[in-house]
Design an enzyme around this catalytic site. Structure first.
Site, short mmCIF file in Angstrom:
data_model
loop_
_atom_site.label_atom_id
_atom_site.label_comp_id
_atom_site.label_asym_id
_atom_site.label_seq_id
_atom_site.Cartn_x
_atom_site.Cartn_y
_atom_site.Cartn_z
N ALA A 134 12.41 14.80 4.91
CA ALA A 134 13.48 15.16 3.97
C ALA A 134 14.73 15.55 4.75
CB ALA A 134 13.02 16.32 3.07
N CYS A 166 1.94 10.97 9.10
CA CYS A 166 0.87 10.19 8.48
C CYS A 166 0.17 9.29 9.48
CB CYS A 166 1.43 9.32 7.35
SG CYS A 166 2.45 10.22 6.19
N ALA A 168 5.07 11.86 1.94
CA ALA A 168 6.18 11.39 2.78
C ALA A 168 7.28 10.68 2.02
CB ALA A 168 5.63 10.46 3.87
N TRP A 210 -6.61 -13.14 -14.78
CA TRP A 210 -6.22 -11.79 -15.18
C TRP A 210 -6.43 -10.91 -13.96
CZ3 TRP A 210 -4.76 -10.69 -20.32
CH2 TRP A 210 -5.09 -11.65 -21.29
#
Lengths: 469, 469
Positions: free
Chosen positions: A12, A43, A319, A455
């Site tokens: 951040a 991470c 993150a 699908w």
């Protein structure tokens, strides 16, 4: 000339600093980070410990020098901010060189999170680790290297013997079955440790669906990880060095323990400055990540954010949110008020040879508290066309509101490489936009035999759950 | 007792028949299919021809016997419907056994599509193939087997020699660079044919972004496929057997030619009954797939559907839409009026070792006609964390409306297995829900180092294009 001060040096913080300076080159951007590392990919630490990444430096996306020289950011590492004075609009930072008082026009608190230590005895014994920082990662890697080289020199006659493996670098314990615990189980098993993973509740990965939790637990067992559920750890026993994890009903001999029982927001600095916390215990902010104190923002693992399903504050320290909210704050302080969006509680994990992701709201109690009447169904489907020569199984759990059919959350699992995680992208959109099961089942998703059944499993899950309403 | 009659036997037809009977077991469901095959995965034919699927039977998801015995559907293969009488509410079908007239209360026209044959000479020469049906697939596989066994017996001194490969089973030509052409290039190259792919326009895969087209073309070249752009084929030359593809400026010697220049809806039967076509030339329907003739529905490759971006009719004949719309018609005729949703024009293709997907609206001219002011940007990003030991590159093209920021379409490409196709799921939601670039860039998508960078490439693309507005 205006000054933007940032407290913290990771996702951040550095996203905000970089974005602010890029958008407004006239802005003075000053960053105080108490450690030596900035802008690192925490991470990646499990993969560094595993041995797949060779240097901690590889986890750094931008170096301090690059921030200073290329991005013209006034970055101070080794500076611990000890005080914020909102009246004077200053912060006080301490370093080996003394104390500095820095004035700000706008301020970002990005102090991150700290590992939660459970209330058990013996956490201070040698051989007990957490994984919250680069230096934690370094210590763990050193432990692994040491144990491996000792294992090469002697047939381990010192510590406890292996129970499940013919030979191992000593049994190790992991307390906590969240994603850190699971990624570390993989990292340690890959280095020939016998891994004992102890989980307090009745399932691992409890943010995921029960089906995902069970399948991952089965897979861990296949990989010779001993998983203990409902294991109430009371003590990490030993003399100086830990030698056993003791629960209410058993004693598991180990040579090392990793404690991975979640994180809590680091809010002490903010609280001291009169910045309010929200109901989750993390720093409260508005949609622009501004706190109750004007011109003071908070983002990343120290702050809460609104959940896209409920609109209510949630604490999901991960993150992407840190990067996104930091970047939004940077844009805002540079003159363009920018919302960073909410959180869907999305996360992903690789566990040995399976992958899983989850998003939105899966827990029925939480859903009921938010005013929904939740229903859930899990389906299994082929990951590629049934006749296609490769492929595996995708397991999809969907939770929706009985009354409206609104998709509330999802959890997906597949063999690694069979696309559970990337397929979850469809569900993030679904929970963010608040669409119904029927709308989701009518999505024109990509299809070709090497990638899915006609699908896609996500669509099949939507059809099946819609059929149960 | 009510009767639901279905004309056709593939995706839309059998989805409708099965769903109708399941939802209303009292309904009489009668199906007329002119061929012998029903409910088959035509999309798998290239992999059958390649040799990765051993039997045509493997492509069949439900056999005629299963439809009759397990699903209680009155299925007639070998029955060609030659007339629909909407006034009498009957259809007339011809077979080896004679002519039957069948009354209906509701009717589904699911007559599919036929290959478009370009206006060139020599299409009737031996050695010229199309790939529109199971029998086409069978013939192509037989051709491959024959050429391979002849190649084993002799150093091909009959037909033309290879230009690019040291040895080959004879050069072959593919006319058309859509997904059939590309999948067949892979199938034929895997069988040691030297493949010459001729495309009329200036790029292959023209429904995809220019960036995707170019990267796939480069990849085909790396795989020793000779790609000819702006190649106006005039003739498939030869005596009885084709021996060259002749364009306006060259002659490419070949031993076989596959023509894959798209499909057109089979509408003759419907037109004869006064069923209206739409602006695309396919059968027009409402949101329930009902035609202008009451109680007569049309779905699958013979019908158009509303585009999710424009709301206008579009013709995108693909398997998922056929299944979805067929199923919706089945539910409707069984008593629950059901919309099958629009089309986003999503498609996916594997081309040797790369994968690509596209969705929404990419073409600027089309976008302008729909009232948008399109902008486009392509980014390249790592498919997994930069420090993670595996991974490749994801190329993402996004198109959006300059004014509103609305996401109109996207095209993605990556190495096979690196997730371009599954990541496109995020963009299908984005174009369907009509969200903006900023909203997309704020999506809380799953992240972990083995799966993406912190900002998934889809998010990076949204940020970058938003930055250009």
């Amino acid at each position: 000339m205006s000054t933007f001060v940032v407290v913290g040096g990771d996702a951040a913080a550095m996203s905000a600093a970089s974005k602010a300076k890029r958008d407004d080159p006239d802005l003075d951007v000053v960053v105080f980070e108490r450690g030596e590392w900035v802008s690192y990919g925490a991470c990646g630490l499990p993969y560094y410990i595993k041995g797949e990444i060779q240097s901690l430096q590889d986890l750094v996306s931008v170096t301090p020098e690059q921030f200073r020289e290329e991005r013209d950011i006034d970055l101070h590492t080794g500076h611990n901010v000890v005080d914020i004075d909102p009246d004077e609009q200053t912060v006080t930072a301490e370093s080996d060189e003394g104390t500095v008082v820095q004035a700000y026009d706008s301020l970002l608190v990005a102090t991150g999170a700290a590992p939660v230590m459970p209330p058990i005895d013996g956490l201070d014994r040698e051989g007990v680790y957490t994984l919250g920082s680069m230096s934690d990662g370094k210590e763990l890697r050193e432990y692994v290297a040491r144990a491996r080289s000792e294992g090469d020199l002697q047939q381990s006659d010192s510590g406890p013997a292996c129970q499940f493996l013919d030979s191992c670098n000593g049994p190790v314990g992991i307390v906590g079955g969240g994603y850190i615990g699971i990624e570390m189980a993989e990292a340690l098993a890959a280095n020939d440790f016998e891994v004992h993973l102890l989980q307090r509740g009745d399932r691992i990965l409890k943010a995921f669906s029960e089906a995902t939790s069970e399948t991952v637990a089965e897979h861990l067992a296949e990989q010779d990880v001993a998983v203990y559920l409902d294991a109430e750890v009371e003590e990490l026993a030993g003399d100086d060095v830990v030698d056993a994890v003791v629960t209410d009903d058993q004693r598991v001999p180990v040579e090392m323990v990793l404690v991975g029982t979640g994180v809590r927001p680091r809010t002490e600095l903010a609280e001291g400055a009169g910045i309010e916390l929200g109901p989750t215990g993390a720093i409260a902010t508005d949609a622009y990540r501004e706190t109750n104190v004007p011109d003071v923002y908070a983002a990343g693992d120290c702050a809460e954010a609104e959940h896209v399903v409920t609109g209510e504050p949630a604490y999901v320290p991960l993150a992407l949110t840190a990067n996104r909210h930091g970047r939004a704050v940077g844009a805002t302080v540079a003159g363009t008020p920018t919302e960073g969006g909410g959180v869907a509680g999305t996360s992903a994990v690789k566990a040995f040879e399976v992958e899983a992701a989850r998003t939105g709201m899966l827990d029925h109690e939480e859903a009921r508290e938010a005013g929904f009447d939740p229903i859930t169904e899990t389906i299994e489907a082929r990951s590629r066309a049934g006749y296609y020569p490769e492929g595996g199984t995708v397991e999809v759990t969907l939770t929706a509101d009985q009354e409206s059919g609104r998709v509330l959350g999802g959890s997906l699992l597949s063999e690694y490489g069979e696309g559970a995680v990337h397929r979850s992208h469809a569900l993030v959109g679904a929970v963010t936009e608040g669409i119904t099961l029927r709308e989701l089942s009518n999505y024109d998703l990509a299809y070709a035999p090497p990638f899915n059944t006609t699908w896609d499993p996500v669509l099949t899950a939507a059809k099946v759950l819609e059929g149960k309403r």
